[in-house]
Design a protein around this motif. Structure first.
Motif, PDB file in Angstrom:
ATOM      1  N   ILE A  43      34.464  18.609  49.285  1.00  0.00           N
ATOM      2  CA  ILE A  43      35.714  19.344  49.147  1.00  0.00           C
ATOM      3  C   ILE A  43      35.418  20.834  49.221  1.00  0.00           C
ATOM      4  N   ARG A  44      36.253  21.553  49.942  1.00  0.00           N
ATOM      5  CA  ARG A  44      36.147  23.011  50.027  1.00  0.00           C
ATOM      6  C   ARG A  44      37.126  23.637  49.034  1.00  0.00           C
ATOM      7  N   TYR A  45      36.732  24.731  48.384  1.00  0.00           N
ATOM      8  CA  TYR A  45      37.568  25.356  47.371  1.00  0.00           C
ATOM      9  C   TYR A  45      37.871  26.813  47.724  1.00  0.00           C
ATOM     10  N   ALA A  46      39.108  27.228  47.363  1.00  0.00           N
ATOM     11  CA  ALA A  46      39.486  28.641  47.393  1.00  0.00           C
ATOM     12  C   ALA A  46      40.126  28.923  46.043  1.00  0.00           C
ATOM     13  N   LEU A  47      39.361  29.475  45.122  1.00  0.00           N
ATOM     14  CA  LEU A  47      39.794  29.611  43.735  1.00  0.00           C
ATOM     15  C   LEU A  47      40.001  31.075  43.363  1.00  0.00           C
ATOM     16  N   GLY A  48      40.934  31.291  42.441  1.00  0.00           N
ATOM     17  CA  GLY A  48      41.252  32.641  42.009  1.00  0.00           C
ATOM     18  C   GLY A  48      42.280  33.333  42.879  1.00  0.00           C
ATOM     19  N   GLU A  49      42.698  32.694  43.962  1.00  0.00           N
ATOM     20  CA  GLU A  49      43.702  33.253  44.876  1.00  0.00           C
ATOM     21  C   GLU A  49      44.228  32.132  45.772  1.00  0.00           C
ATOM     22  N   HIS A  50      45.299  32.432  46.505  1.00  0.00           N
ATOM     23  CA  HIS A  50      45.846  31.498  47.496  1.00  0.00           C
ATOM     24  C   HIS A  50      45.810  32.188  48.870  1.00  0.00           C
ATOM     25  N   PRO A  51      44.679  32.167  49.562  1.00  0.00           N
ATOM     26  CA  PRO A  51      44.603  32.851  50.863  1.00  0.00           C
ATOM     27  C   PRO A  51      45.597  32.271  51.870  1.00  0.00           C
ATOM     28  N   MET A  52      46.412  33.106  52.464  1.00  0.00           N
ATOM     29  CA  MET A  52      47.438  32.634  53.389  1.00  0.00           C
ATOM     30  C   MET A  52      46.835  32.005  54.643  1.00  0.00           C
ATOM     31  N   GLU A  53      45.622  32.426  55.006  1.00  0.00           N
ATOM     32  CA  GLU A  53      45.020  31.884  56.237  1.00  0.00           C
ATOM     33  C   GLU A  53      44.702  30.390  56.114  1.00  0.00           C
ATOM     34  N   LEU A  54      44.711  29.861  54.902  1.00  0.00           N
ATOM     35  CA  LEU A  54      44.439  28.434  54.732  1.00  0.00           C
ATOM     36  C   LEU A  54      45.468  27.569  55.451  1.00  0.00           C
ATOM     37  N   ILE A  55      46.699  28.075  55.568  1.00  0.00           N
ATOM     38  CA  ILE A  55      47.747  27.295  56.247  1.00  0.00           C
ATOM     39  C   ILE A  55      47.396  27.079  57.712  1.00  0.00           C
ATOM     40  N   ASP A  56      46.764  28.062  58.326  1.00  0.00           N
ATOM     41  CA  ASP A  56      46.408  27.938  59.746  1.00  0.00           C
ATOM     42  C   ASP A  56      45.308  26.902  59.963  1.00  0.00           C
ATOM     43  N   GLU A  57      44.651  26.504  58.872  1.00  0.00           N
ATOM     44  CA  GLU A  57      43.553  25.545  58.977  1.00  0.00           C
ATOM     45  C   GLU A  57      43.950  24.175  58.408  1.00  0.00           C
ATOM     46  N   SER A  58      45.261  23.922  58.276  1.00  0.00           N
ATOM     47  CA  SER A  58      45.719  22.716  57.592  1.00  0.00           C
ATOM     48  C   SER A  58      46.723  21.933  58.433  1.00  0.00           C
ATOM     49  N   ASP A  59      46.664  20.608  58.297  1.00  0.00           N
ATOM     50  CA  ASP A  59      47.641  19.720  58.936  1.00  0.00           C
ATOM     51  C   ASP A  59      48.699  19.236  57.954  1.00  0.00           C
ATOM     52  N   ILE A  60      48.345  19.187  56.665  1.00  0.00           N
ATOM     53  CA  ILE A  60      49.240  18.702  55.616  1.00  0.00           C
ATOM     54  C   ILE A  60      49.032  19.587  54.391  1.00  0.00           C
ATOM     55  N   LEU A  61      50.137  19.899  53.687  1.00  0.00           N
ATOM     56  CA  LEU A  61      50.054  20.632  52.426  1.00  0.00           C
ATOM     57  C   LEU A  61      50.559  19.734  51.312  1.00  0.00           C
ATOM     58  N   ALA A  62      49.763  19.569  50.267  1.00  0.00           N
ATOM     59  CA  ALA A  62      50.165  18.811  49.082  1.00  0.00           C
ATOM     60  C   ALA A  62      50.318  19.769  47.906  1.00  0.00           C
ATOM     61  N   VAL A  63      51.438  19.672  47.199  1.00  0.00           N
ATOM     62  CA  VAL A  63      51.709  20.579  46.086  1.00  0.00           C
ATOM     63  C   VAL A  63      51.687  19.806  44.771  1.00  0.00           C
ATOM     64  N   SER A  64      51.167  20.434  43.743  1.00  0.00           N
ATOM     65  CA  SER A  64      51.270  19.884  42.402  1.00  0.00           C
ATOM     66  C   SER A  64      52.670  20.140  41.865  1.00  0.00           C
ATOM     67  N   GLY A  65      53.053  19.357  40.839  1.00  0.00           N
ATOM     68  CA  GLY A  65      54.415  19.427  40.340  1.00  0.00           C
ATOM     69  C   GLY A  65      54.837  20.799  39.854  1.00  0.00           C
ATOM     70  N   GLY A  66      53.897  21.573  39.346  1.00  0.00           N
ATOM     71  CA  GLY A  66      54.244  22.880  38.808  1.00  0.00           C
ATOM     72  C   GLY A  66      54.401  23.963  39.850  1.00  0.00           C
ATOM     73  N   VAL A  67      54.177  23.666  41.122  1.00  0.00           N
ATOM     74  CA  VAL A  67      54.238  24.680  42.182  1.00  0.00           C
ATOM     75  C   VAL A  67      55.638  24.707  42.791  1.00  0.00           C
ATOM     76  N   PRO A  68      56.362  25.809  42.680  1.00  0.00           N
ATOM     77  CA  PRO A  68      57.708  25.865  43.265  1.00  0.00           C
ATOM     78  C   PRO A  68      57.651  25.940  44.786  1.00  0.00           C
ATOM     79  N   LEU A  69      58.692  25.441  45.426  1.00  0.00           N
ATOM     80  CA  LEU A  69      58.732  25.460  46.886  1.00  0.00           C
ATOM     81  C   LEU A  69      58.866  26.872  47.428  1.00  0.00           C
ATOM     82  N   GLU A  70      59.216  27.827  46.563  1.00  0.00           N
ATOM     83  CA  GLU A  70      59.295  29.228  47.000  1.00  0.00           C
ATOM     84  C   GLU A  70      57.925  29.876  47.120  1.00  0.00           C
TER      85      GLU A  70
END
Length: 449
Positions: free
Chosen positions: A55-82
């Motif tokens: 597993i690869r980790y990006a901790l302490g921040e949410h780098p926006m470039e991760l979306i460009d490297e992803s096919d699916i995004l999974a959110v935990s319940g506490g994460v708002p869609l905004e």
């Protein structure tokens, strides 16, 4: 082949749900990346649990470039869609999912799904007990307990799954369980959903994608629940304390009855171990759910007669010097606190407060003034609630800073015959990780008196 195989999955939030999904998806052949705003030192135990996985980790921040490297995004319940990463995924047409939805897509079993503004956990736990008493191998989880996707590989078609679902989980769902209920709909989580329409729409997803072969169960006594009958596609069953129903569960002449073509008596109302009208509604809901899943009436009755409840939900912590100390830390909305108050005829010393979530408190203040002997207010909400009670001219309320101080004051003032009730009405996030941590502290403090 699992549709995670060969895909790049980005998991937003490394809580228990994200952890379970990461393990499942990695083993299914996905390339998993997890991002969490907490730094590595705050996540050490979880990281150790996942240390054997690629597993690869990006901790302490949410780098926006991760979306460009992803096919699916999974959110935990506490994460708002905004959240920016979620919005970026939606803008790019990247599917957004969560662990409970991925479980529901894959499970070989029929699923009993349960949601509502209040009563979910009690109804879920009781329905699970009914199934277990009947000798069915039963899996209980979702918004409570262990994420169900962690046990997916062990499940067989004849098993029973009882899944508690929150509005946070349901708002991205595009399918529904075979048997599903919306227990009630009252204002809740408006800090997240903003409007009652958005909140109700999220809840409605538990029914929206059912087919004609499925079963929808609604509360005939709750306008918000009953209004969802307009979207029901399958068989509609109801439960009610006040009305006669042709399909479902009801109370008549002090008896709990189930109707499914024929009418059968389950047990007497006075055999129910749970206290309060709201819990009797939970019993009727569980009865209808279990009956819809083919659970025999004798198993349903035995479970009702022996089930004493779930911790932090009108939980009797201790009887001390004639005073009952009750832990209802789950009450994170004023309506839940009001429901708890209706369960008692004895004099009540109410411990209330916490943090607000854009709720209306007028009705709470009015009921508390009418029914509560003494109020001890704590946390962020204390000043605002004190103003509300002053407007209602409540004769005995005071403010403290913490739950610890509230317990100390209650212990000094309670007399034999009183109920000391922790039923905050606010969330725990001003001082605790969750309502369970708040309830555990209350239990500890009371037992140390």
């Amino acid at each position: 082949m699992d549709d995670f195989h060969g895909k790049r999955l980005l998991i937003l939030g490394l809580a228990r749900q994200g952890k379970a999904l990461a393990r499942f998806a990695t083993e299914a052949g996905a390339a998993v990346t997890i991002t969490d705003l907490r730094p590595p030192e705050k996540l050490r135990d979880i990281l150790d649990e996942l240390s054997g996985l690629d597993i690869r980790y990006a901790l302490g921040e949410h780098p926006m470039e991760l979306i460009d490297e992803s096919d699916i995004l999974a959110v935990s319940g506490g994460v708002p869609l905004e959240a920016p990463l979620v919005q970026a995924a939606l803008a790019k047409g990247i599917p957004v999912t969560n662990d409970s939805l991925e479980f529901t897509k894959r499970t070989p079993t029929a699923v009993i799904g349960i949601t509502g503004s209040a009563g979910k956990t009690t109804t879920t736990a009781l329905t699970g007990v009914m199934s277990q008493v009947a000798g069915r191998r039963t899996w209980v989880g979702g918004n409570i307990g262990r994420p169900l996707i962690a046990d997916l590989g062990k499940m067989e078609p004849e098993d029973v799954v009882v899944q508690e679902l929150s509005s946070f989980q349901l708002e991205i769902w595009d399918r529904s369980p075979h048997i599903a209920t919306v227990l009630n709909i009252t204002p809740n989580h408006l800090d997240r959903h903003k409007t009652m329409k958005a909140y109700t729409n999220a809840k409605a997803n538990i029914l929206r994608y059912q087919t004609a072969a499925d079963v929808s169960i609604l509360c005939a006594d709750d306008p918000g629940s009953l209004a969802l009958s307009a979207i029901v596609r399958g068989k509609l069953r109801l439960f009610s304390l006040n009305n006669t129903v042709t399909e479902g569960a009801m109370v008549k002449d002090g008896r709990i009855l189930i109707r499914n073509g024929a009418e059968k008596e389950i047990c007497r109302v006075d055999e129910v171990q749970l206290r309060g009208r709201h819990n009797l509604l939970n019993v009727l809901a569980a009865t209808t759910l279990a009956d819809s899943a083919g659970i025999p009436t004798d198993a349903i009755a035995h479970a009702i007669r022996t089930f004493t409840g779930v911790e932090h939900r009108l939980e009797l912590v201790r009887l001390r010097r004639g005073v009952q100390w009750i832990n209802d830390s789950i009450a994170t909305a004023p309506e839940r606190s009001m429901a708890a108050l209706k369960a008692f005829s004895e004099p009540v010393i109410l411990l209330a407060g916490g943090r607000d979530k854009a709720m209306e408190w007028d009705a709470w203040a009015e009921m508390v003034t009418q029914r509560v002997k003494s109020v001890i207010l704590f946390g962020d909400l204390a000043p605002m609630l004190a103003e509300q009670l002053a407007e209602q001219q409540h004769p005995d309320f005071r403010q403290v800073n913490t739950v610890t101080e509230a317990v100390e004051v209650a212990a000094e003032t309670a007399v034999s015959g009183d109920i000391v009730l922790l039923s905050p009405g606010g969330t725990s996030y001003d001082a605790f990780q969750d309502f369970e941590e708040r309830g555990r502290l209350f239990r500890q403090l009371v037992n140390e008196l």
